[in-house]
Design an enzyme around this catalytic site. Structure first.
Site, PDB file in Angstrom:
ATOM      1  N   SER A   1       1.008  -1.209  -0.145  1.00 50.51           N
ATOM      2  CA  SER A   1       0.081   0.000   0.111  1.00 50.51           C
ATOM      3  C   SER A   1       0.835   1.334   0.153  1.00 50.51           C
ATOM      4  O   SER A   1       1.723   1.152   0.745  1.00 50.51           O
ATOM      5  CB  SER A   1      -0.872   0.229   1.149  1.00 50.51           C
ATOM      6  OG  SER A   1      -1.407  -1.252   1.419  1.00 50.51           O
TER       7      SER A   1
ATOM      8  N   HIS B   1      -4.387   0.000  -4.580  1.00 47.64           N
ATOM      9  CA  HIS B   1      -3.705  -1.134  -5.085  1.00 47.64           C
ATOM     10  C   HIS B   1      -3.744  -1.151  -6.817  1.00 47.64           C
ATOM     11  O   HIS B   1      -4.914  -1.243  -7.095  1.00 47.64           O
ATOM     12  CB  HIS B   1      -3.981  -2.633  -4.399  1.00 47.64           C
ATOM     13  CG  HIS B   1      -3.698  -2.820  -3.125  1.00 47.64           C
ATOM     14  ND1 HIS B   1      -2.775  -3.337  -2.792  1.00 47.64           N
ATOM     15  CD2 HIS B   1      -4.199  -2.016  -2.168  1.00 47.64           C
ATOM     16  CE1 HIS B   1      -2.649  -3.218  -1.315  1.00 47.64           C
ATOM     17  NE2 HIS B   1      -3.362  -2.322  -0.948  1.00 47.64           N
TER      18      HIS B   1
ATOM     19  N   HIS C   1      -5.163 -10.271  -1.682  1.00 49.28           N
ATOM     20  CA  HIS C   1      -5.293 -10.525  -0.251  1.00 49.28           C
ATOM     21  C   HIS C   1      -6.083 -11.894  -0.011  1.00 49.28           C
ATOM     22  O   HIS C   1      -7.146 -11.630  -0.530  1.00 49.28           O
ATOM     23  CB  HIS C   1      -5.637  -9.295   0.490  1.00 49.28           C
ATOM     24  CG  HIS C   1      -4.515  -8.053   0.199  1.00 49.28           C
ATOM     25  ND1 HIS C   1      -4.749  -7.215  -0.757  1.00 49.28           N
ATOM     26  CD2 HIS C   1      -3.641  -7.713   0.974  1.00 49.28           C
ATOM     27  CE1 HIS C   1      -3.720  -6.237  -0.623  1.00 49.28           C
ATOM     28  NE2 HIS C   1      -3.002  -6.511   0.385  1.00 49.28           N
TER      29      HIS C   1
ATOM     30  N   TYR D   1      -8.085 -11.397   2.468  1.00 51.17           N
ATOM     31  CA  TYR D   1      -9.248 -10.916   2.980  1.00 51.17           C
ATOM     32  C   TYR D   1     -10.363 -10.223   1.989  1.00 51.17           C
ATOM     33  O   TYR D   1     -11.438  -9.986   2.160  1.00 51.17           O
ATOM     34  CB  TYR D   1      -9.178  -9.603   4.058  1.00 51.17           C
ATOM     35  CG  TYR D   1      -8.310  -8.392   3.405  1.00 51.17           C
ATOM     36  CD1 TYR D   1      -8.665  -7.669   2.456  1.00 51.17           C
ATOM     37  CD2 TYR D   1      -7.069  -8.135   3.899  1.00 51.17           C
ATOM     38  CE1 TYR D   1      -8.138  -6.593   1.655  1.00 51.17           C
ATOM     39  CE2 TYR D   1      -6.053  -7.235   2.926  1.00 51.17           C
ATOM     40  CZ  TYR D   1      -6.914  -6.452   2.226  1.00 51.17           C
ATOM     41  OH  TYR D   1      -5.936  -5.267   1.554  1.00 51.17           O
ATOM     42  N   GLU D   2      -9.761 -10.283   0.671  1.00 51.61           N
ATOM     43  CA  GLU D   2     -10.612 -10.293  -0.466  1.00 51.61           C
ATOM     44  C   GLU D   2     -11.436 -11.523  -0.908  1.00 51.61           C
ATOM     45  O   GLU D   2     -12.099 -11.620  -1.915  1.00 51.61           O
ATOM     46  CB  GLU D   2      -9.689  -9.674  -1.748  1.00 51.61           C
ATOM     47  CG  GLU D   2      -9.176  -8.188  -1.456  1.00 51.61           C
ATOM     48  CD  GLU D   2      -8.117  -7.918  -2.654  1.00 51.61           C
ATOM     49  OE1 GLU D   2      -8.719  -7.421  -3.668  1.00 51.61           O
ATOM     50  OE2 GLU D   2      -7.036  -8.418  -2.373  1.00 51.61           O
TER      51      GLU D   2
ATOM     52  N   ALA E   1       2.543  -2.499   4.095  1.00 49.85           N
ATOM     53  CA  ALA E   1       2.195  -1.509   5.155  1.00 49.85           C
ATOM     54  C   ALA E   1       1.587  -2.433   6.522  1.00 49.85           C
ATOM     55  O   ALA E   1       1.088  -3.478   6.318  1.00 49.85           O
ATOM     56  CB  ALA E   1       0.800  -0.619   4.829  1.00 49.85           C
TER      57      ALA E   1
ATOM     58  N   MET F   1      -1.357  -7.789   6.731  1.00 45.13           N
ATOM     59  CA  MET F   1      -2.562  -8.791   6.095  1.00 45.13           C
ATOM     60  C   MET F   1      -1.970  -9.270   4.855  1.00 45.13           C
ATOM     61  O   MET F   1      -2.742  -9.849   4.053  1.00 45.13           O
ATOM     62  CB  MET F   1      -3.719  -8.054   5.958  1.00 45.13           C
ATOM     63  CG  MET F   1      -4.418  -7.504   7.175  1.00 45.13           C
ATOM     64  SD  MET F   1      -6.055  -6.475   6.944  1.00 45.13           S
ATOM     65  CE  MET F   1      -6.031  -5.606   8.584  1.00 45.13           C
TER      66      MET F   1
ATOM     67  N   ASN G   1       1.103   2.887  11.560  1.00 45.21           N
ATOM     68  CA  ASN G   1       0.264   3.333  12.699  1.00 45.21           C
ATOM     69  C   ASN G   1       0.943   2.398  13.907  1.00 45.21           C
ATOM     70  O   ASN G   1       1.220   1.223  13.790  1.00 45.21           O
ATOM     71  CB  ASN G   1      -1.282   3.085  12.620  1.00 45.21           C
ATOM     72  CG  ASN G   1      -1.409   1.939  11.824  1.00 45.21           C
ATOM     73  OD1 ASN G   1      -1.297   1.403  10.729  1.00 45.21           O
ATOM     74  ND2 ASN G   1      -1.930   1.100  13.015  1.00 45.21           N
TER      75      ASN G   1
ATOM     76  N   HIS H   1      -8.149   3.250   6.633  1.00 44.26           N
ATOM     77  CA  HIS H   1      -7.300   2.760   5.447  1.00 44.26           C
ATOM     78  C   HIS H   1      -6.715   4.053   4.883  1.00 44.26           C
ATOM     79  O   HIS H   1      -5.658   3.808   4.401  1.00 44.26           O
ATOM     80  CB  HIS H   1      -7.981   1.971   4.464  1.00 44.26           C
ATOM     81  CG  HIS H   1      -7.415   1.427   3.203  1.00 44.26           C
ATOM     82  ND1 HIS H   1      -6.166   0.708   3.493  1.00 44.26           N
ATOM     83  CD2 HIS H   1      -7.450   1.674   2.244  1.00 44.26           C
ATOM     84  CE1 HIS H   1      -5.795   0.447   2.345  1.00 44.26           C
ATOM     85  NE2 HIS H   1      -6.534   0.877   1.303  1.00 44.26           N
TER      86      HIS H   1
HETATM   87  N1  HPA Z   1      -3.025  -3.859  11.340  1.00 46.72           N
HETATM   88  C1  HPA Z   1      -2.910  -4.694  10.502  1.00 46.72           C
HETATM   89  N2  HPA Z   1      -2.667  -4.474   9.088  1.00 46.72           N
HETATM   90  C2  HPA Z   1      -2.238  -2.999   8.936  1.00 46.72           C
HETATM   91  C3  HPA Z   1      -2.200  -2.098  10.004  1.00 46.72           C
HETATM   92  C4  HPA Z   1      -2.678  -2.387  11.233  1.00 46.72           C
HETATM   93  O1  HPA Z   1      -2.723  -1.768  12.314  1.00 46.72           O
HETATM   94  N3  HPA Z   1      -1.500  -0.987   9.687  1.00 46.72           N
HETATM   95  C5  HPA Z   1      -1.664  -1.183   8.166  1.00 46.72           C
HETATM   96  N4  HPA Z   1      -1.614  -2.255   8.043  1.00 46.72           N
END
Ligand code: HPA
Length: 282
Positions: A38, A69, A91, A93-94, A121, A218, A242, A254
């Site tokens: 990302s 993406h 991913h 999760y998709e 990320a 992820m 973060n 996001h």
């Molecule tokens: N958790 C999971 N995936 C992430 C995060 C997070 O805090 N930040 C960016 N991708």
């Protein structure tokens, strides 16, 4: 998406995908593949004499579905090194299987690529890794409960690949040297891969900390498992965008994750290019 056998899950399609990519490469023989996470998409635009290969032209490659993406492979040169850049990943999760997530890595192996560089990320789990930390991945923990090697081994793959050095020690040492020389602050730590798509709860972040993780995300894990099973040397970087939930009380979206990783992109690209320009010098 769990499908039986091939079932469109990606297994068995690596050969067809490789053929499609090979046809577009002409005489170019990429030696390094780079997966852009990302906010790092800009690196694809720095590839010289680029050959754009949209996923829609590669059998078995789905269209990516996440904002920020893209969906193409970009072949060409970075720092003079023949590369294949993956802009957009698949991913879990998709709804994609781990096999589909790792399909590009299988194609890279088929193409004879020697080094896989993965970027992502991630959230900070280690309390001293706040948003804005660039982390070299030392190792990973697979908490996705999925593995792209499940099922019949693909040709050239081992049944039980060892994972004692998922991220290449020499390449990591080179990355540390490059970062030091370029005065780019860089930490090193363990990445834990979760399914997502919900971000973690504070209790989960505390659990991950106890399990030995330093950053959470992820992605990345399926690709690296396949790459290692095929003998590619891997190098990985997390842009920690973060702090993990509950660490500072900060919340995130996001969009904030994207903005933060774009900001960190300059540092990461310095290290990446430094590694590229020196990694293949025998
Ligand atoms: N958790 C999971 N995936 C992430 C995060 C997070 O805090 N930040 C960016 N991708």
């Amino acid at each position: 998406m769990t499908g039986k056998g091939d079932g469109g899950s990606g297994k068995g399609t690596a050969a067809a995908a490789t053929e499609a990519v090979k046809r577009r490469l002409g005489s170019l023989r990429p030696r390094v593949a780079i997966v852009l996470g990302s906010g790092l998409g800009f690196l694809a635009s720095e590839v010289t004499d680029p050959i754009h290969i949209p996923y829609s032209t590669i059998p078995g490659f789905p269209e990516p579905g996440v904002a920020g993406h893209k969906g193409e492979l970009v072949a060409g040169r970075l720092e003079g090194v023949p590369v294949l850049v993956q802009a957009g990943r698949f991913h879990l999760y998709e709804g994609h299987s781990a096999t589909v997530a790792a399909l590009p890595a299988r194609v890279f192996a088929e193409l004879g690529i020697e080094i896989l560089i993965v970027t992502n990320a991630a959230g900070g789990v280690r309390r001293t890794f706040p948003g804005g930390t660039l982390m070299l991945i030392a190792d990973h923990i697979n908490l996705m409960w999925r593995n792209p090697l499940i099922g019949q081994p693909e040709p050239g793959e081992q049944r039980f690949p060892i994972m004692h050095e998922p991220y290449d020690a020499e390449l990591r040492a080179l990355a540390r040297t490059v970062a030091r020389e370029a005065r780019v602050p860089m930490e090193e730590g363990v990445y834990v891969g979760l399914l997502g798509p919900s971000y973690e709860t504070p209790a989960e972040v505390r659990m991950l900390e106890r399990l030995g993780a330093d950053a959470v995300g992820m992605s990345t894990v399926p690709e690296v498992i396949v790459a290692r099973s095929r003998g590619l040397r891997c190098l990985g970087f997390s842009s920690i965008t973060n702090p993990g939930a509950g660490i500072t009380g900060e919340t995130l979206s996001h969009e904030e994750v994207l903005a933060a990783s774009e900001k960190m992109g300059r540092h990461l690209s310095l290290v990446l290019k430094g590694v590229l320009s020196r990694a293949l010098l025998a």
